[in-house]
Motif scaffolding. Structure first.
Motif, PDB file in Angstrom:
ATOM      1  N   ARG A 157       0.733  -1.815  -0.423  1.00 57.23           N
ATOM      2  CA  ARG A 157      -0.124  -0.039  -0.059  1.00 57.23           C
ATOM      3  C   ARG A 157       1.151   1.120  -0.497  1.00 57.23           C
ATOM      4  N   GLU A 166       0.445   5.412   0.424  1.00 63.21           N
ATOM      5  CA  GLU A 166       0.018   6.485   1.104  1.00 63.21           C
ATOM      6  C   GLU A 166       0.234   7.438  -0.275  1.00 63.21           C
ATOM      7  N   ARG A 167      -1.132   8.121  -1.259  1.00 61.09           N
ATOM      8  CA  ARG A 167      -0.728   9.432  -2.357  1.00 61.09           C
ATOM      9  C   ARG A 167      -0.619  10.783  -1.325  1.00 61.09           C
TER      10      ARG A 167
END
Length: 78
Positions: free
Chosen positions: A75, A77-78
């Motif tokens: 995963r 994070e953006r």
């Protein structure tokens, strides 16, 4: 003479450790690669991977006729 059957019980944790203990966490693995690391048969590794896919984030994808690769999604994070 001992009872017939397996001497070693392999767990989903054994398989998960293979994913967690590698240098490239994002690299997908085959059931054969998992089996070699764990020390079990390919069929046992495949059974554990299938069980992990049903209960955790482990996922897989067909990459050929009968070939499948497995990984834990990373995963970002953006």
């Amino acid at each position: 003479m001992g009872a017939p059957g397996r001497d070693v019980e392999y767990t989903m944790a054994d398989v998960t450790k293979v994913f967690e203990n590698r240098d490239d966490y994002a690299e997908p693995l085959t059931a054969s690669e998992i089996a070699e690391e764990v020390g079990c048969s390919r069929r046992t590794a495949l059974n554990k991977l299938t069980e992990l896919a049903e209960k955790t984030d482990v996922t897989s994808k067909k990459v050929g006729g009968r070939s499948r690769v497995w990984w834990i999604p990373v995963r970002i994070e953006r």
